[in-house]
Design an enzyme around this catalytic site. Structure first.
Site, PDB file in Angstrom:
ATOM      1  N   GLY A  64       3.813  -6.627   2.490  1.00 14.41           N
ATOM      2  CA  GLY A  64       2.955  -5.229   2.496  1.00 14.41           C
ATOM      3  C   GLY A  64       3.435  -4.095   3.169  1.00 14.41           C
ATOM      4  N   HIS A 288     -16.945  -3.815   8.537  1.00 10.70           N
ATOM      5  CA  HIS A 288     -17.085  -2.142   8.017  1.00 10.70           C
ATOM      6  C   HIS A 288     -18.450  -1.901   7.084  1.00 10.70           C
ATOM      7  CE1 HIS A 288     -15.841   1.269   5.763  1.00 10.70           C
ATOM      8  NE2 HIS A 288     -14.448   1.166   6.115  1.00 10.70           N
ATOM      9  N   ARG A 353     -16.820   2.730  12.895  1.00 11.39           N
ATOM     10  CA  ARG A 353     -17.372   1.673  12.154  1.00 11.39           C
ATOM     11  C   ARG A 353     -18.155   0.481  12.906  1.00 11.39           C
ATOM     12  NH1 ARG A 353     -11.612   0.549   8.688  1.00 11.39           N
ATOM     13  NH2 ARG A 353     -12.118   2.420   7.615  1.00 11.39           N
ATOM     14  N   HIS A 437     -13.935  -7.025   7.372  1.00 11.50           N
ATOM     15  CA  HIS A 437     -13.020  -6.140   6.833  1.00 11.50           C
ATOM     16  C   HIS A 437     -11.570  -6.158   7.380  1.00 11.50           C
ATOM     17  CE1 HIS A 437     -11.332  -2.542   4.808  1.00 11.50           C
ATOM     18  NE2 HIS A 437     -11.052  -2.024   5.956  1.00 11.50           N
ATOM     19  N   GLU A 461      -0.795  -5.721  10.561  1.00 10.94           N
ATOM     20  CA  GLU A 461      -2.419  -6.334  11.128  1.00 10.94           C
ATOM     21  C   GLU A 461      -2.205  -7.610  11.474  1.00 10.94           C
ATOM     22  OE1 GLU A 461      -5.263  -5.895   7.863  1.00 10.94           O
ATOM     23  OE2 GLU A 461      -6.745  -7.246   8.965  1.00 10.94           O
ATOM     24  N   LEU A 477      -2.956   1.581   8.301  1.00 14.85           N
ATOM     25  CA  LEU A 477      -1.857   1.945   7.403  1.00 14.85           C
ATOM     26  C   LEU A 477      -0.930   2.620   8.245  1.00 14.85           C
ATOM     27  CD1 LEU A 477      -3.323   3.267   4.186  1.00 14.85           C
ATOM     28  CD2 LEU A 477      -2.700   0.968   4.780  1.00 14.85           C
TER      29      LEU A 477
HETATM   30  C1  LIG Z   1     -10.293  -3.046   0.873  1.00 19.63           C
HETATM   31  C2  LIG Z   1      -9.479  -2.481   2.016  1.00 19.63           C
HETATM   32  C3  LIG Z   1      -9.537  -0.985   2.158  1.00 19.63           C
HETATM   33  C4  LIG Z   1      -8.757  -0.792   3.182  1.00 19.63           C
HETATM   34  N1  LIG Z   1      -8.492   0.740   3.290  1.00 19.63           N
HETATM   35  C5  LIG Z   1      -7.747   1.163   4.399  1.00 19.63           C
HETATM   36  C6  LIG Z   1      -7.282   2.541   4.489  1.00 19.63           C
HETATM   37  O1  LIG Z   1      -7.904   3.361   3.665  1.00 19.63           O
HETATM   38  N2  LIG Z   1      -6.557   2.949   5.395  1.00 19.63           N
HETATM   39  C7  LIG Z   1      -6.064   1.968   6.346  1.00 19.63           C
HETATM   40  O2  LIG Z   1      -5.392   2.499   7.195  1.00 19.63           O
HETATM   41  N3  LIG Z   1      -6.291   0.702   6.351  1.00 19.63           N
HETATM   42  C8  LIG Z   1      -6.993   0.309   5.176  1.00 19.63           C
HETATM   43  N4  LIG Z   1      -7.423  -1.052   5.125  1.00 19.63           N
HETATM   44  C9  LIG Z   1      -6.720  -1.967   6.103  1.00 19.63           C
HETATM   45  C10 LIG Z   1      -5.063  -2.147   5.690  1.00 19.63           C
HETATM   46  O3  LIG Z   1      -5.134  -1.859   4.041  1.00 19.63           O
HETATM   47  C11 LIG Z   1      -4.390  -3.408   6.081  1.00 19.63           C
HETATM   48  O4  LIG Z   1      -4.795  -3.457   7.400  1.00 19.63           O
HETATM   49  C12 LIG Z   1      -2.900  -3.271   5.783  1.00 19.63           C
HETATM   50  O5  LIG Z   1      -2.717  -2.768   4.523  1.00 19.63           O
HETATM   51  C13 LIG Z   1      -2.194  -4.776   6.411  1.00 19.63           C
HETATM   52  O6  LIG Z   1      -0.726  -4.400   5.858  1.00 19.63           O
HETATM   53  P1  LIG Z   1       0.132  -5.631   6.138  1.00 19.63           P
HETATM   54  O7  LIG Z   1       1.501  -5.158   5.770  1.00 19.63           O
HETATM   55  O8  LIG Z   1      -0.226  -5.932   8.013  1.00 19.63           O
HETATM   56  O9  LIG Z   1      -0.463  -6.960   5.437  1.00 19.63           O
HETATM   57  P2  LIG Z   1      -0.607  -7.361   3.811  1.00 19.63           P
HETATM   58  O10 LIG Z   1      -0.506  -6.089   3.198  1.00 19.63           O
HETATM   59  O11 LIG Z   1      -2.053  -8.254   3.858  1.00 19.63           O
HETATM   60  O12 LIG Z   1       0.380  -8.173   3.645  1.00 19.63           O
HETATM   61  C14 LIG Z   1       0.528  -9.473   3.839  1.00 19.63           C
HETATM   62  C15 LIG Z   1       1.925 -10.006   3.386  1.00 19.63           C
HETATM   63  O13 LIG Z   1       2.177 -11.267   3.894  1.00 19.63           O
HETATM   64  C16 LIG Z   1       2.101 -12.348   2.870  1.00 19.63           C
HETATM   65  N5  LIG Z   1       1.776 -13.589   3.368  1.00 19.63           N
HETATM   66  C17 LIG Z   1       0.857 -13.920   4.080  1.00 19.63           C
HETATM   67  N6  LIG Z   1       0.702 -15.099   4.527  1.00 19.63           N
HETATM   68  C18 LIG Z   1       1.903 -15.640   3.949  1.00 19.63           C
HETATM   69  C19 LIG Z   1       2.503 -16.938   3.937  1.00 19.63           C
HETATM   70  N7  LIG Z   1       1.664 -17.976   4.803  1.00 19.63           N
HETATM   71  N8  LIG Z   1       3.559 -17.074   3.500  1.00 19.63           N
HETATM   72  C20 LIG Z   1       4.158 -16.187   2.781  1.00 19.63           C
HETATM   73  N9  LIG Z   1       3.854 -14.915   2.648  1.00 19.63           N
HETATM   74  C21 LIG Z   1       2.625 -14.753   3.295  1.00 19.63           C
HETATM   75  C22 LIG Z   1       1.451 -11.637   1.885  1.00 19.63           C
HETATM   76  O14 LIG Z   1       2.122 -12.305   0.521  1.00 19.63           O
HETATM   77  C23 LIG Z   1       1.830 -10.133   1.752  1.00 19.63           C
HETATM   78  O15 LIG Z   1       2.963  -9.828   1.248  1.00 19.63           O
HETATM   79  C24 LIG Z   1      -8.164  -1.553   4.167  1.00 19.63           C
HETATM   80  C25 LIG Z   1      -8.113  -2.873   4.069  1.00 19.63           C
HETATM   81  C26 LIG Z   1      -9.023  -3.323   2.997  1.00 19.63           C
HETATM   82  C27 LIG Z   1      -9.398  -4.909   2.998  1.00 19.63           C
END
Ligand SMILES: Cc1cc2nc3c(=O)[nH]c(=O)nc-3n(C[C@H](O)[C@H](O)[C@H](O)COP(=O)(O)OP(=O)(O)OC[C@H]3O[C@@H](n4cnc5c(N)ncnc54)[C@H](O)[C@@H]3O)c2cc1C
Length: 674
Positions: A64, A288, A353, A437, A461, A477
């Site tokens: 992500g 949310h 929120r 959320h 996250e 983000l």
């Molecule tokens: C609907 C929605 C809308 C949102 N809108 C906003 C917004 O407008 N602005 C904002 O700031 N935030 C927003 N958020 C929050 C934000 O999108 C997330 O907090 C953020 O994108 C998380 O990013 P990340 O890289 O930490 O995790 P993620 O994007 O969840 O990526 C997790 C990664 O880990 C991998 N993974 C997980 N577990 C395993 C495992 N056991 N083995 C192998 N791979 C694994 C997955 O495959 C993925 O690649 C929103 C959230 C949601 C649900």
């Protein structure tokens, strides 16, 4: 409203947790002015010579924004990166779902924004339960993120003159949110993905899709590898490196229904927790306010309507219960209660929120909810039908700006709403209700983003993050990309500088053998139970317990009841779940069962954490601790700390380690948005 004792009785506490040593050293130097801490740390962090980098392997789980950005950046720096995700493409990480935007202190609107104000808003928004030093750094690097993304070609919205546009998000009075229509996450992820693919092509990053990390290998006191299960063939494999980074996202799906993608889970974090990584503030969950309400009992997913809609939409309910079933367009202005504008005149519909969510719940509890009635079971077991929805109304915005302008800003969100509800939000107000959320809790990390297991770093996250007890919109983000592009690549080098001294590790190392055997025996156990309940039915029951007792409002009786219910349910799972198929194939039931097993342990810890914190702060609302006006009442003298929980084994009480929160640059106040 009553305020009862601030502390849980010692007898009750002794049943559920033990107290361990406090954490005082987070690696941030409190002796220098806050703006100097990060530049100083960057300078003192040891470097790795470019010729040595290609000999070092960094395992990054997650593609992500947090994981993808880190993998691209470390690959560019010349490290060997092994990057894993469970989706079929790194581009399908859940970050793609983010709609509304990303914050940055650029002050393009000349409305008084600054690094300090972003820092201040974030700490205040988190209800003074975030670590000051980390949040300041986040605000300070925020502007770099936008520059980086623009350089990558991320198509942020622009004004007529070509400058980047900004909009408002909740909990603040400046416009600092950069956005790409309602697809900001997707566009940012494409930017990170391009950078990542460049490294894949260059041979520095090796991508492993459809590989689920199911165990961490901790050898000689350090995180040295992971065990994965190939989700297509079932092959179990070991991977080794000099450091491991978890960027595995949030765990909101412990509630079964959430806005998270169906695959989001806690397995990577939980496996690390069981191996020694402390879990920070697990009960801090964000609910949310603007989601499409639950429509029926067979639903498995909820949909977010971006918070950006609160910029122009007005939230209201009918003043009289008898109007709740009427066509909202027939309800005259004087019979509508724009309750957020009424209660919080300064912030109105843009309160944070947690506040907007609780107020919507209260209106529906009072019987003023709108929309279809859904079956609910009260804590005493009685069933009844209740409408859980409030209006988000664009009629005034359409009159003021014109339909075209509203469509231009929010068109894709309106289309999505119409496809799901079959109602046209240009004509009839949307119906919204709070939904799970985001999780502010996560693995505890120090200022370097390193967990309590040396060599295990956690970003995005997945860590307990910079958002305290409540995250402001558009800040996740920002944090994920700050961690991935700017923070981790600077701090991990200090750890890697020592890696030439690490002992060798391979499949024959006892720690690797033990981890692999643990995975195999767990898979075998799940497949052999052959009971009568589906994985989803147990997950749904867990979700119900969590929502009812550890959701928007929590209290002592409910939380102790929930812990008992979860323990029973865990027992039911391990004796009566039915996992069909075999390991050596694509087996989604097996995948889901493994994730649920971890949720069933996490759920209990979340309730214990919520039980121990007998104060209200941000998204954690304890009914026993509220102001005369029903707002969250913190107890800074007792709870101004991060709760970092240590695993002590199945059936054993977790140990609470308190990390006192030091505020030197911000004056701690009771939050007010009135
Ligand atoms: C609907 C929605 C809308 C949102 N809108 C906003 C917004 O407008 N602005 C904002 O700031 N935030 C927003 N958020 C929050 C934000 O999108 C997330 O907090 C953020 O994108 C998380 O990013 P990340 O890289 O930490 O995790 P993620 O994007 O969840 O990526 C997790 C990664 O880990 C991998 N993974 C997980 N577990 C395993 C495992 N056991 N083995 C192998 N791979 C694994 C997955 O495959 C993925 O690649 C929103 C959230 C949601 C649900």
């Amino acid at each position: 409203m009553s305020v009862t004792s601030k502390e849980t009785s010692p007898e009750l506490a002794a049943q559920y947790w033990q107290v361990g040593d406090e954490i005082h050293d987070t690696k941030a130097d409190h002796g220098v002015p806050i703006e100097k801490i990060w530049p100083d740390r960057q300078f003192t962090s040891r470097l790795v010579n470019p010729a040595n980098r290609r000999k070092m392997t960094v395992i990054i789980v997650g593609t992500g924004l947090a994981g993808g950005a880190a993998a691209a950046t470390l690959g560019e720096a010349g490290y060997r990166v092994e990057n894993f995700c469970y989706q079929d493409s790194p581009r399908r990480a859940h970050s793609i779902a983010a709609q509304g935007g990303i914050n940055a202190a650029k002050n393009y609107k000349y409305d008084g924004d600054s690094v300090y104000r972003l820092f201040y808003d974030t700490v205040k928004g988190g209800d003074y339960r975030a670590r000051e030093t980390n949040v300041y750094r986040l605000a300070a690097v925020s502007a770099n993120i936008i520059d980086q993304c623009v350089a990558q070609g991320v198509p942020f919205a622009r004004e007529y003159g070509g400058l980047l546009d900004n909009r408002s998000f909740g909990g603040v009075q400046v416009q600092r949110t950069f956005y790409a229509r309602g697809q900001t996450g997707q566009q940012l992820l494409i930017g990170a993905y391009q950078a990542l693919e460049r490294q894949v092509n260059a041979g520095t990053v090796h991508m492993h899709t459809r590989h689920e990390m199911v165990e961490v290998v901790v050898a000689d006191g350090r995180a040295r590898g992971i065990i994965t299960r190939d989700m297509v063939t079932g092959k179990i494999e070991e991977w080794f490196g000099d450091a491991v980074v978890l960027a595995t996202g949030g765990y909101g799906n412990v509630f079964f229904l959430s806005t998270n993608a169906m695959g989001c889970n806690v397995t990577a974090n939980w496996r690390a927790h069981r191996k020694g990584a402390f879990f920070g503030n697990p009960c801090f969950t964000q609910i949310h306010p603007t989601c499409i309400p639950v429509a029926g009992e067979n639903q498995s997913k909820l949909t977010l309507m971006s918070e950006s809609l609160r910029n122009d939409g007005r939230i209201w309910v009918p003043k009289k219960a008898e109007d709740c079933e009427k066509d909202p367009r027939q309800i005259p202005e004087e019979d509508r209660d724009y309750y957020l504008e009424r209660i919080y005149p300064s912030f109105g519909n843009l309160v944070p929120r947690d506040i907007a969510s609780r107020q919507a719940k209260y209106r529906c509890d009072e019987g003023l909810g709108v929309g279809p009635k859904v079956k609910e079971v009260d804590s005493d077991g009685t069933e009844h039908m209740r409408s859980r929805g409030v209006y988000l109304d664009f009629s005034e915005a359409i009159q003021r700006l014109g339909k075209d302008a509203v469509e231009k800003k929010y068109g894709n969100l309106f289309d999505m709403y119409q496809r799901i509800t079959d109602e046209n939000p240009y004509e009839v107000p949307m119906r919204i209700y709070p939904a799970v959320h985001y999780t502010m809790g996560g693995l505890w990390v120090d200022y370097d983003l390193q967990s309590t297991i040396p060599g295990l770093f956690v970003t995005g996250e997945a860590n307990f993050s910079d958002h305290g007890a409540n995250r402001l919109g558009a800040s996740a983000l920002m944090q994920g990309l700050a961690d991935g592009y700017f923070v981790l690549p600077n701090t991990i080098t200090d750890y890697l500088a020592d890696s030439p001294k690490f002992s060798k590790i391979d499949q024959k190392h006892p720690a690797a053998i033990e981890a692999r055997q643990a995975v195999e025996s767990r898979v075998n156990k799940l497949l052999s139970i052959n009971g009568s309940r589906t994985v989803d039915s147990i997950h749904k029951e867990l979700g119900h317990i969590m929502w009812e007792y550890c959701g928007m409002e929590r209290n002592e009786a409910g939380l102790t009841k929930a812990i008992g219910l979860i323990r029973n349910l865990r027992n039911e799972f391990w004796t009566n779940v039915k996992v069909t198929g075999v390991n050596e194939e694509l087996n989604q039931t097996l995948e889901r069962a493994g994730r649920l097993a971890d949720f069933l342990e996490l759920g209990e810890l979340m309730c214990v954490d919520a039980l121990h914190r007998r104060e209200s702060c941000g998204g954690h609302f304890r009914a026993e601790s509220q102001t005369e006006e029903g707002e969250a009442l913190r107890h800074d003298d007792t709870y101004q700390y991060v709760a970092a929980w240590e695993w002590t084994g199945e059936g054993h009480k977790p140990v609470l380690h308190k990390e006192p929160l030091i505020y030197k640059s911000i004056q701690v106040k009771q939050r007010s948005y009135k």
